[in-house]
Design a protein around this motif. Structure first.
Motif, mmCIF file in Angstrom:
data_model
loop_
_atom_site.group_PDB
_atom_site.id
_atom_site.type_symbol
_atom_site.label_atom_id
_atom_site.label_comp_id
_atom_site.label_asym_id
_atom_site.label_seq_id
_atom_site.Cartn_x
_atom_site.Cartn_y
_atom_site.Cartn_z
ATOM 1 N N VAL A 201 0.825 -1.211 0.000
ATOM 2 C CA VAL A 201 0.000 0.000 0.000
ATOM 3 C C VAL A 201 0.861 1.264 0.000
ATOM 4 C CG1 VAL A 201 -0.307 0.209 2.512
ATOM 5 C CG2 VAL A 201 -2.091 1.029 0.993
ATOM 6 N N VAL A 202 1.967 1.276 0.747
ATOM 7 C CA VAL A 202 2.773 2.505 0.761
ATOM 8 C C VAL A 202 3.536 2.681 -0.549
ATOM 9 C CG1 VAL A 202 2.963 2.535 3.276
ATOM 10 C CG2 VAL A 202 4.752 1.404 1.935
ATOM 11 N N ILE A 203 3.955 1.574 -1.148
ATOM 12 C CA ILE A 203 4.636 1.674 -2.438
ATOM 13 C C ILE A 203 3.674 2.192 -3.501
ATOM 14 C CG2 ILE A 203 5.749 0.363 -4.291
ATOM 15 C CD1 ILE A 203 7.508 0.780 -1.824
ATOM 16 N N ASP A 204 2.450 1.690 -3.512
ATOM 17 C CA ASP A 204 1.513 2.071 -4.561
ATOM 18 C C ASP A 204 0.908 3.453 -4.339
ATOM 19 O OD1 ASP A 204 1.893 -0.114 -6.165
ATOM 20 O OD2 ASP A 204 0.379 -1.310 -5.150
ATOM 21 N N ASP A 205 0.743 3.877 -3.093
ATOM 22 C CA ASP A 205 0.295 5.254 -2.874
ATOM 23 C C ASP A 205 1.331 6.232 -3.424
ATOM 24 O OD1 ASP A 205 -2.140 4.647 -1.752
ATOM 25 O OD2 ASP A 205 -1.441 4.764 0.322
ATOM 26 N N THR A 206 2.600 5.885 -3.271
ATOM 27 C CA THR A 206 3.651 6.717 -3.858
ATOM 28 C C THR A 206 3.629 6.628 -5.375
ATOM 29 O OG1 THR A 206 5.071 6.446 -1.911
ATOM 30 C CG2 THR A 206 6.144 7.070 -3.985
ATOM 31 N N ARG A 207 3.523 5.423 -5.906
ATOM 32 C CA ARG A 207 3.523 5.226 -7.360
ATOM 33 C C ARG A 207 2.405 6.025 -8.025
ATOM 34 N NH1 ARG A 207 5.025 0.403 -9.558
ATOM 35 N NH2 ARG A 207 4.432 -0.684 -7.647
ATOM 36 N N GLN A 208 1.240 6.048 -7.408
ATOM 37 C CA GLN A 208 0.088 6.714 -7.999
ATOM 38 C C GLN A 208 -0.028 8.185 -7.601
ATOM 39 O OE1 GLN A 208 -2.959 3.567 -6.828
ATOM 40 N NE2 GLN A 208 -3.433 3.797 -9.005
ATOM 41 N N GLY A 209 0.900 8.669 -6.797
ATOM 42 C CA GLY A 209 0.847 10.073 -6.392
ATOM 43 C C GLY A 209 -0.339 10.401 -5.510
ATOM 44 N N VAL A 210 -0.783 9.437 -4.706
ATOM 45 C CA VAL A 210 -1.967 9.641 -3.867
ATOM 46 C C VAL A 210 -1.661 10.684 -2.798
ATOM 47 C CG1 VAL A 210 -3.519 8.542 -2.196
ATOM 48 C CG2 VAL A 210 -2.862 7.336 -4.299
ATOM 49 N N THR A 211 -2.512 11.689 -2.708
ATOM 50 C CA THR A 211 -2.342 12.747 -1.714
ATOM 51 C C THR A 211 -3.303 12.601 -0.539
ATOM 52 O OG1 THR A 211 -3.900 14.201 -2.885
ATOM 53 C CG2 THR A 211 -1.555 14.380 -3.464
ATOM 54 N N HIS A 212 -4.437 11.911 -0.759
ATOM 55 C CA HIS A 212 -5.458 11.746 0.273
ATOM 56 C C HIS A 212 -5.886 10.278 0.330
ATOM 57 C CE1 HIS A 212 -5.585 16.037 -0.578
ATOM 58 N NE2 HIS A 212 -6.315 16.229 0.502
ATOM 59 N N VAL A 213 -5.598 9.633 1.454
ATOM 60 C CA VAL A 213 -6.015 8.249 1.667
ATOM 61 C C VAL A 213 -7.311 8.266 2.465
ATOM 62 C CG1 VAL A 213 -5.453 6.060 2.768
ATOM 63 C CG2 VAL A 213 -3.681 7.325 1.546
ATOM 64 N N VAL A 214 -8.395 7.885 1.815
ATOM 65 C CA VAL A 214 -9.721 7.866 2.432
ATOM 66 C C VAL A 214 -10.157 6.411 2.516
ATOM 67 C CG1 VAL A 214 -12.112 8.655 2.246
ATOM 68 C CG2 VAL A 214 -10.241 10.133 1.465
ATOM 69 N N ARG A 215 -10.279 5.899 3.742
ATOM 70 C CA ARG A 215 -10.576 4.477 3.931
ATOM 71 C C ARG A 215 -11.259 4.283 5.277
ATOM 72 N NH1 ARG A 215 -4.182 2.703 4.476
ATOM 73 N NH2 ARG A 215 -3.757 3.709 6.477
#
Length: 282
Positions: A201-215
């Motif tokens: 999850v941390v690798i892919d949030d970086t890969r996709q440029g995610v700025t807001h994790v809503v879960r």
């Protein structure tokens, strides 16, 4: 300035239910309200339980809800090498060690009065952390199945006094203190799939440029592990928003494992996507 980036990241190991629908719709709504981007990620690192058929059904359910996401959709099963590379970085720094214990081994070692992690599981007592290098090498060489755990005490020694993250679910940003020590020597590489949710999850949030994790709120405590990994791997830190969960009539959170009614079930009963959106407040 780049637009905010939101993502919905389900795992196709069963049919989606109303809890998934709420999270997906909330991500889409927040992306639209901020003129941001809405991405979809298929978290299918468990290539045994997560099947192409279930992935297709999941995409059909999301399309039925009227969700629109950017293409291409990221599938974690296509990026296992990147997770392995991150894990190797941690191994090279002496922050991971192999664990050959079964759940039964751990249960016998800790007894009934064991300290528990935030999910209620017994904290690992460190049995394999105390193995000699020779014993570890011999067991790995003969192919004994091993998970890889983080040596939490070593990892904590690399942290600043307080590791924090921005939590925005209360309506304003709150600076939360991450507490990874509460997880003990958590598994970061599972025996069965060769990685873990936390690493991917941390690798892919970086890969996709995610700025807001809503879960969901059930993942709030896992954020402490994610902040630890972001620090150790020098990754950017998104903002977090952990929303309330959708519960069943008995007050339990909706769950695939409990057989909660799926979106497909509701559709077959004649419920429309508009009905679902209205029932969930969208």
């Amino acid at each position: 300035m780049s637009p905010p980036v939101f993502r919905f990241a389900p795992s196709p190991n069963g049919r989606l239910h109303l809890g998934h629908a709420f999270s997906a719709l909330l991500n889409e709504k927040m992306a639209r309200a901020t003129e941001g981007r809405f991405l979809l990620r298929i978290e299918d690192i468990d290539t045994i339980r997560c099947t192409p058929a279930l992935t297709s059904l999941m995409l059909a359910d999301l399309g039925w809800l009227g969700l629109q996401w950017e293409e291409p959709v990221l599938r974690q099963s296509a990026n296992l090498g990147d997770y392995h590379a991150a894990q190797q970085t941690l191994r090279d720094r002496g922050l991971l060690y192999p664990c050959f214990c079964s759940r039964q081994d751990i249960a016998r070692a800790v007894g009934d009065e064991a300290s528990r992690d935030p999910e209620g599981q017994p904290l690992y007592p460190g049995t394999c952390r105390h193995m000699t290098k020779e014993d570890r090498s011999q067991r790995l060489a003969r192919g004994d199945p091993a998970a890889w755990r983080i040596d939490m005490s070593r990892a904590l020694a690399e942290l600043p006094a307080h590791l924090t993250f921005s939590e925005e679910s209360s309506g304003s940003a709150v600076n939360e203190i991450a507490r990874p020590e509460g997880w003990g020597d958590v598994v970061l590489v599972r025996k069965d799939i060769g990685t873990s949710y936390h690493v991917a999850v941390v690798i892919d949030d970086t890969r996709q440029g995610v700025t807001h994790v809503v879960r969901g709120r059930d993942l709030f405590h896992a954020t402490s592990i994610h902040r630890l990994l972001q620090h150790l791997l020098r990754l950017p830190v998104p903002r977090y928003f952990h929303h309330a969960l959708i519960n069943d009539e008995a007050g339990r959170k909706l769950s695939k494992s409990l057989g909660s009614r799926s979106l497909s079930d509701l559709r077959q009963e004649g419920v429309s996507a508009t009905d679902v959106r209205k029932a969930l407040g969208f």
